[in-house]
Design a protein around this motif. Structure first.
Motif, PDB file in Angstrom:
ATOM      1  N   GLU A 116      67.207  52.279  80.423  1.00 47.32           N
ATOM      2  CA  GLU A 116      68.575  52.058  79.952  1.00 47.32           C
ATOM      3  C   GLU A 116      68.751  50.649  79.402  1.00 47.32           C
ATOM      4  O   GLU A 116      69.398  50.439  78.372  1.00 47.32           O
ATOM      5  N   ARG A 120      69.838  49.494  75.497  1.00 49.46           N
ATOM      6  CA  ARG A 120      70.942  48.575  75.209  1.00 49.46           C
ATOM      7  C   ARG A 120      70.458  47.331  74.462  1.00 49.46           C
ATOM      8  O   ARG A 120      71.167  46.803  73.597  1.00 49.46           O
ATOM      9  N   ARG A 126      72.814  56.143  71.146  1.00 46.36           N
ATOM     10  CA  ARG A 126      72.475  57.192  72.102  1.00 46.36           C
ATOM     11  C   ARG A 126      70.994  57.094  72.435  1.00 46.36           C
ATOM     12  O   ARG A 126      70.204  56.549  71.665  1.00 46.36           O
ATOM     13  N   ASP A 183      66.751  63.110  80.484  1.00 43.56           N
ATOM     14  CA  ASP A 183      68.059  62.481  80.698  1.00 43.56           C
ATOM     15  C   ASP A 183      68.596  62.012  79.350  1.00 43.56           C
ATOM     16  O   ASP A 183      67.837  61.770  78.409  1.00 43.56           O
ATOM     17  N   ARG A 184      69.920  61.881  79.276  1.00 42.95           N
ATOM     18  CA  ARG A 184      70.583  61.434  78.049  1.00 42.95           C
ATOM     19  C   ARG A 184      71.467  60.231  78.357  1.00 42.95           C
ATOM     20  O   ARG A 184      71.981  60.099  79.464  1.00 42.95           O
ATOM     21  N   TYR A 185      71.664  59.405  77.328  1.00 43.89           N
ATOM     22  CA  TYR A 185      72.501  58.217  77.450  1.00 43.89           C
ATOM     23  C   TYR A 185      73.392  58.112  76.211  1.00 43.89           C
ATOM     24  O   TYR A 185      72.969  58.441  75.100  1.00 43.89           O
ATOM     25  N   PHE A 187      76.163  55.090  74.620  1.00 44.39           N
ATOM     26  CA  PHE A 187      76.583  53.706  74.836  1.00 44.39           C
ATOM     27  C   PHE A 187      77.806  53.366  73.990  1.00 44.39           C
ATOM     28  O   PHE A 187      77.919  53.776  72.840  1.00 44.39           O
TER      29      PHE A 187
END
Length: 252
Positions: A116, A120, A126, A183-185, A187
């Motif tokens: 993560e 960032r 994403r 997994d997905r993120y 931002f």
């Protein structure tokens, strides 16, 4: 006071500065709402910072770094055949996809516990975790194969061009369809930009936010996007930059 580095989003965004006296580099916070009031003076090599944070100055004119202080991260060129004298990347690694608005999708590799943070740091809109493997060599092999279809590098102008855009959901979902996503993120960097910022190299204005290494500043009625790497090496002078800057249409 010279800018000698920066921390991108994901690492408590800041400019790293030094007086060149052999002490530790200091941080100028880039939290949203922070007012910066610096002009840009002379620029020279930014020298080096050791693992303890101590800055070593350099007076050579090459910027942002001279040939003696330019470093290359050998792992970034790895495709599964180690380029070091001895392989040392035995920690679990993640292979990921990152989306940058509007349509750019890249593949990347990082240590699993930094996934993560790494997304960032790059300013991804994403992210998706698509593989976990036991070491960096295997991860780089997988990355090299995926990079035959998707890019493994996104340059700053591409990221800057997408600052006021949204991710193309069809493009993103189409890229993910090829993988079993772990997994997905998603931002949100809090920029809330109605239009693309004006490109400038400045260190004065009110911080709107940081996305990757792009510093977004409000100044007057115009919002500016600054590549923090373009600030490295400059001497900061107290007092707002008085240069005439390009303005957005909204400022008239």
């Amino acid at each position: 006071m010279q800018v000698v580095g920066y921390d991108p989003s994901g690492r408590g965004s800041a400019l790293l500065v030094s007086d060149g006296d052999g002490s530790e580099a200091r941080r100028i916070s880039l939290e949203p709402g922070t007012d910066l009031g610096f002009g840009l003076g002379d620029r020279r090599c930014a020298g080096s910072i050791d693992r303890e944070g101590v800055h070593y100055a350099c007076d050579r004119p090459e910027t942002p770094y001279c040939e003696f202080h330019t470093t290359s991260w050998v792992c970034a060129r790895c495709t599964g055949t180690c380029l070091k004298d001895e392989m040392d990347c035995y920690d679990p690694h993640a292979v990921y996809l990152a989306a940058f608005a509007p349509r750019t999708v890249k593949v990347g590799v990082t240590r699993a516990e930094r996934l993560e943070t790494r997304l960032r740091e790059q300013g991804a809109d994403r992210g998706a975790h698509i593989h976990t493997v036991s070491n960096g060599r295997i991860a780089r092999e997988l990355e090299a194969g995926i990079a035959e279809e998707l890019t493994d590098r996104v340059r700053v102008p591409t990221k800057r061009a997408g600052l006021a855009a949204n991710v193309d959901a069809d493009r993103w979902e189409g890229a993910l369809a090829e993988f079993d996503v772990i997994d997905r993120y998603a931002f949100d960097y809090g920029l809330d930009l109605p239009v693309r910022p004006v490109v400038e190299t400045i260190a004065s204005g009110t911080v709107r936010g940081v996305k990757g290494r792009l510093l977004v500043l409000d100044r007057g009625a115009t919002t500016y996007a600054v590549d923090m790497r373009d600030l490295v090496g400059y001497e900061l002078e107290e007092g707002a930059d008085e240069r005439r800057l390009q303005s957005s249409l909204g400022s008239f």
